[in-house]
Scaffold this motif. Structure first.
Motif, PDB file in Angstrom:
ATOM      1  N   SER A 160      19.553  30.066   8.420  1.00  0.00           N
ATOM      2  CA  SER A 160      20.092  29.069   8.980  1.00  0.00           C
ATOM      3  C   SER A 160      20.718  27.961   8.292  1.00  0.00           C
ATOM      4  O   SER A 160      22.122  28.163   8.296  1.00  0.00           O
ATOM      5  CB  SER A 160      19.452  28.721   9.607  1.00  0.00           C
ATOM      6  N   ILE A 201      24.540  26.112   7.988  1.00  0.00           N
ATOM      7  CA  ILE A 201      25.228  24.276   8.288  1.00  0.00           C
ATOM      8  C   ILE A 201      25.338  23.643   6.625  1.00  0.00           C
ATOM      9  O   ILE A 201      26.027  23.133   7.169  1.00  0.00           O
ATOM     10  CB  ILE A 201      23.398  24.243   8.142  1.00  0.00           C
ATOM     11  N   HIS A 256      22.942  15.065   7.158  1.00  0.00           N
ATOM     12  CA  HIS A 256      21.212  15.839   7.674  1.00  0.00           C
ATOM     13  C   HIS A 256      20.567  15.461   8.104  1.00  0.00           C
ATOM     14  O   HIS A 256      20.293  14.134   7.644  1.00  0.00           O
ATOM     15  CB  HIS A 256      21.439  16.988   6.477  1.00  0.00           C
ATOM     16  N   CYS A 305      15.404  23.148   7.406  1.00  0.00           N
ATOM     17  CA  CYS A 305      16.528  23.812   8.469  1.00  0.00           C
ATOM     18  C   CYS A 305      15.907  25.453   8.540  1.00  0.00           C
ATOM     19  O   CYS A 305      16.540  25.825   9.567  1.00  0.00           O
ATOM     20  CB  CYS A 305      18.018  23.615   7.794  1.00  0.00           C
ATOM     21  N   GLN A 326      12.337  26.338  13.212  1.00  0.00           N
ATOM     22  CA  GLN A 326      12.694  26.861  13.983  1.00  0.00           C
ATOM     23  C   GLN A 326      12.169  27.080  15.747  1.00  0.00           C
ATOM     24  O   GLN A 326      13.247  26.550  16.827  1.00  0.00           O
ATOM     25  CB  GLN A 326      14.171  27.641  14.332  1.00  0.00           C
ATOM     26  N   ARG A 351      12.568  18.824  12.946  1.00  0.00           N
ATOM     27  CA  ARG A 351      13.488  19.688  13.129  1.00  0.00           C
ATOM     28  C   ARG A 351      14.501  19.254  12.412  1.00  0.00           C
ATOM     29  O   ARG A 351      15.095  17.639  12.090  1.00  0.00           O
ATOM     30  CB  ARG A 351      14.166  20.335  15.182  1.00  0.00           C
ATOM     31  N   HIS A 352      15.654  20.391  12.112  1.00  0.00           N
ATOM     32  CA  HIS A 352      16.961  20.096  11.296  1.00  0.00           C
ATOM     33  C   HIS A 352      17.866  20.224  11.972  1.00  0.00           C
ATOM     34  O   HIS A 352      18.406  20.865  12.678  1.00  0.00           O
ATOM     35  CB  HIS A 352      17.109  21.132   9.974  1.00  0.00           C
ATOM     36  N   TYR A 353      19.109  19.052  12.328  1.00  0.00           N
ATOM     37  CA  TYR A 353      20.631  18.697  13.369  1.00  0.00           C
ATOM     38  C   TYR A 353      21.242  18.375  11.387  1.00  0.00           C
ATOM     39  O   TYR A 353      20.885  17.522  10.952  1.00  0.00           O
ATOM     40  CB  TYR A 353      19.543  17.486  14.122  1.00  0.00           C
ATOM     41  N   LEU A 364      25.236  16.119  17.139  1.00  0.00           N
ATOM     42  CA  LEU A 364      24.456  16.901  16.781  1.00  0.00           C
ATOM     43  C   LEU A 364      24.643  18.190  16.577  1.00  0.00           C
ATOM     44  O   LEU A 364      25.051  19.133  17.302  1.00  0.00           O
ATOM     45  CB  LEU A 364      23.359  16.415  17.041  1.00  0.00           C
ATOM     46  N   THR A 423      22.530  22.174  15.547  1.00  0.00           N
ATOM     47  CA  THR A 423      21.266  22.441  15.187  1.00  0.00           C
ATOM     48  C   THR A 423      21.940  24.603  15.366  1.00  0.00           C
ATOM     49  O   THR A 423      22.024  24.886  16.178  1.00  0.00           O
ATOM     50  CB  THR A 423      20.157  22.997  15.510  1.00  0.00           C
ATOM     51  N   THR A 434      19.147  28.451  14.918  1.00  0.00           N
ATOM     52  CA  THR A 434      18.444  28.574  14.873  1.00  0.00           C
ATOM     53  C   THR A 434      17.690  30.189  15.020  1.00  0.00           C
ATOM     54  O   THR A 434      19.561  30.714  15.883  1.00  0.00           O
ATOM     55  CB  THR A 434      17.308  28.148  16.302  1.00  0.00           C
TER      56      THR A 434
END
Length: 551
Positions: free
Chosen positions: A295, A299, A326, A361, A365, A371-373, A390, A392, A394
Motif C-alpha cells: 500500500s 500512497i 501523512h 499504512c 487495514q 489507520r493511515h491517511y 483524505l 487511504t 487498503t
C-alpha cells in the motif's frame, strides 16, 4: 513554531504578520479575550457537535463578562499543568490566541490591583456601609435580570430610594461622637470609592476596546506577555510558561488526529463526501504473477502526484500550493470527553516517526488499531476555510480499494468577528413623545463599576471566584478552531471551493494509483472504467453528512 524533532525556541510573543495564513480566525478568536459583552453571548456560537457552557452565578455581582471568562478558560485549558491533549487548530495560530488571552488577563490584573486598593481604603475600613451598598446592588442586579419590562424601572427606583435614605441618615444621625462620624464615613466612603474606581475601570475599558477593534481591523496589535520571557535562570514561573507555549506550538504540528464518528475528524470538520474505487487485482499476463507491491508504494506515488496540483496546462490561476501530509487517525467515541495522544519510541515531539507511519499504512487495514491517511489540505479565505481531502489505500485478499473523502471546516462564528459598538439606547422625546432619539450611555455604568470592584479582591484566588460567579466551560475534546467553527455551506463561494477541489484531487489520485498498478503488472482495465465512472459522478458533488449512516 515547532520544528521536526523538537521544540522551537521561543523568547517572546509571536504576532502573525500581514499575509500569514490564518490571520482572520486567529485575530477573531483572540479578540474575544478583550470583549466586555455578557458571558452568555458565547453560547450563540455553539454548534451542533461542540457546545460550551457558562455556569450560573451564585451571586450575580461576581459573574464574569465574556472577555474575563474566555481568557481565563483558554489560559487554564491550554497552559494549565497536567492539561489534557488539545486538538489541532487548522487555519489558526492558537499560540497567538493564548498570548492575547495572557495579555488581556495581565491588563485586568493590573486594574484589579488598583481596585483592590480602593476596596481596602474605601470599603473594608468602612465595612458596614460597604456591605449595605453591595446588598443594594445585588438586589438591584437580581431585579434587573428579570424579563419583566418594569424590572429595570424598579431597580433604578430602588437605587434612588437608597440614595435618599443615605442623605436622610447623614442629616439625622442617631449617633454622636466617634461612632457618629464613623457611621457617616460608612455611608460616604464607598460612594467616594465608587467614583475613584469608575475612573480606573474606564481607563482599562478604553484600552481593551481599542485592542478588540484593532485586532478585527487588521492592525496586528501585539500581545505583550513579559511574564513569558525569563530574564534570569531563577525565574521558574516564566520558564514554565515559555515551555508551555512551546509545547502548544509543538502539539499544533502533530500528525496524529482523531475520528469522532458523526463529528468527523476533530479539527478538520465533518466528512461531507466519500468516493471509493475497489477492484480485483488481476495480472495483465495470465502466465505471470503480479509484481509484489504494498500500500505504501501506491500512497507514495499519490503523494508525489498531489504535490503537483498547483501546476496546470493553462496559465489561469487554479490551486494554490497545498499542504500534503501523512496522518495517523485514531478512532474515538462520538461523545468522548478527552483524547489520548500516541506515545512511546515511535513518537517524538508529538509527531509519529516516518517508519511507524509506513508500518501502519501497510499493516493496519482491518480490525483494531490506528489507520493511515494521506491528506491534501488548503487553507483559504485568509484561514476562514480549511479544505482537507483524505486518501487511504487498503488491500484485502485480491481487492485493492482507494478511498477519497472530503472534509471542510468553515469560518469562525460571526460572534467573534463583530466589532465593538457604542453603548446607546433609544428613548422617547419629551415633547414629541411619538418620536425617539438615541442617547449615548457611559462605557462603564454604575453596575459594572460595582461588579468589577467586588470581584477585584477575589481574583487572587480564582477557585472561590469561580464558585461565586461561575465560569466558562469549554467543549471537550477542545481545540480553538473547531469548537466555534460555522458550516461553510452557507457561504456560496466557500461551498464552491470545497466542491471544486474534489474532482481534480480524485482524478490525480486515480491516475497515480493506476500508473503504479501498470508498472507492477496489474490489469487496469476495470480500474480505469471504474475511475472514469467516478470521475463523471463526482462532477455533481453535493455536501452531505457522510458519517451519519441510515442504518
Amino acid at each position: 513554531m515547532a520544528v521536526e524533532g523538537g521544540y522551537a525556541d521561543f523568547f517572546g510573543p509571536q504576532v502573525p504578520s500581514t499575509g500569514d495564513e490564518g490571520q482572520t480566525p486567529t485575530f477573531a478568536l483572540a479578540s474575544a479575550a478583550y470583549r466586555d459583552n455578557e458571558a452568555d453571548e458565547i453560547l450563540k456560537a455553539n454548534s451542533e457537535w461542540h457546545k460550551s457552557s457558562v455556569g450560573k452565578p451564585r451571586i450575580a455581582l461576581f459573574r464574569p463578562n465574556l472577555g474575563e471568562a474566555f481568557s481565563r478558560a483558554v489560559i487554564d485549558r491550554m497552559l494549565g499543568s497536567g492539561r489534557a491533549p488539545l486538538i489541532q487548530s487548522f487555519g489558526t495560530q492558537p499560540q497567538v490566541v493564548v498570548e492575547h488571552s495572557l495579555a488581556a488577563h495581565r491588563i485586568r490584573r493590573e486594574r484589579d490591583n488598583r481596585l483592590s486598593a480602593v476596596m481596602v481604603l474605601c470599603g473594608v475600613l468602612f465595612l458596614p456601609g460597604l456591605l449595605v451598598w453591595l446588598l443594594v446592588f445585588q438586589i438591584r442586579t437580581t431585579i434587573a435580570g428579570r424579563e419583566d419590562k418594569r424590572a429595570g424601572a424598579l431597580a433604578t427606583t430602588l437605587l434612588v430610594a437608597m440614595g435618599l435614605l443615605a442623605v436622610v441618615f447623614l442629616l439625622r444621625m442617631p449617633f454622636d461622637g466617634f461612632w457618629g462620624w464613623y457611621a457617616r464615613a460608612c455611608v460616604v466612603a464607598p460612594v467616594i470609592g465608587w467614583f475613584w474606581a469608575k475612573r480606573i475601570c474606564e481607563r482599562t475599558a478604553h484600552d481593551l476596546r481599542e485592542r478588540w477593534s484593532s485586532l478585527l481591523s487588521g492592525g496586528s496589535v501585539g500581545a505583550k506577555v513579559p511574564e513569558a520571557v525569563p530574564s534570569s535562570p531563577g525565574e521558574t514561573a516564566a520558564e514554565e510558561l515559555r515551555q508551555s507555549l512551546a509545547r502548544l506550538s509543538a502539539e499544533q504540528q502533530s500528525n496524529s488526529v482523531f475520528y469522532a464518528g458523526p463529528k468527523g475528524i476533530l479539527g478538520m470538520g465533518t466528512r461531507w463526501g466519500s468516493w471509493q474505487l475497489a477492484e480485483e487485482l488481476v495480472p495483465i499476463d495470465p502466465d505471470r504473477e503480479i509484481n509484489p507491491f504494498r500500500s505504501w508504494d501506491v500512497i507514495k506515488a499519490v503523494h508525489d502526484r498531489l504535490r503537483m496540483l498547483e501546476r496546470g496546462p493553462l496559465h489561469t490561476g487554479g490551486f494554490p500550493k497545498p499542504t500534503v501530509r501523512h496522518w495517523i487517525v485514531t478512532p474515538i467515541g462520538e461523545n468522548a470527553g478527552a483524547v489520548s495522544r500516541p506515545d512511546g519510541t515511535d513518537v517524538e515531539a508529538y509527531r509519529i516517526k516516518p517508519h511507524a507511519i509506513q508500518e501502519i499504512c501497510n499493516n493496519q487495514q482491518f480490525g483494531a488499531g490506528d489507520r493511515h491517511y494521506l491528506g491534501v489540505q488548503w487553507t483559504l479565505w485568509d484561514g476562514q476555510l480549511v479544505i482537507t481531502m483524505l486518501i487511504t489505500v487498503t488491500v484485502l485478499h485480491e481487492t485493492l480499494r482507494i478511498e477519497v473523502t472530503g472534509h471542510a471546516l468553515g469560518p469562525v462564528h460571526s460572534l467573534f468577528t463583530s466589532k465593538p459598538a457604542a453603548k446607546e439606547k433609544s428613548v422617547q422625546k419629551s415633547v414629541r413623545f411619538w418620536e425617539t432619539r438615541t442617547v449615548k450611555l457611559p462605557l462603564v455604568d454604575t453596575d459594572e463599576v460595582v461588579r468589577l470592584a467586588a470581584r477585584a479582591p477575589l481574583t487572587w484566588y480564582p477557585p472561590l471566584l469561580y464558585w461565586l460567579g461561575g465560569k466558562l466551560s469549554l467543549p471537550e475534546p477542545f481545540g480553538l478552531r473547531h469548537a466555534w467553527a460555522d458550516k461553510p455551506w452557507r457561504h456560496r463561494f466557500m461551498a464552491d471551493d470545497a466542491l471544486r477541489a474534489a474532482t481534480p484531487v480524485l482524478r490525480a489520485v486515480h491516475s497515480a494509483a493506476i500508473k503504479v498498478l501498470k508498472e507492477n503488472g496489474v490489469d487496469t482495465e476495470k480500474f480505469g472504467a471504474r475511475s472514469a465512472g467516478l470521475s463523471g459522478a463526482i462532477q455533481d458533488a453535493a455536501p452531505k453528512k457522510a458519517d451519519v449512516y441510515d442504518a
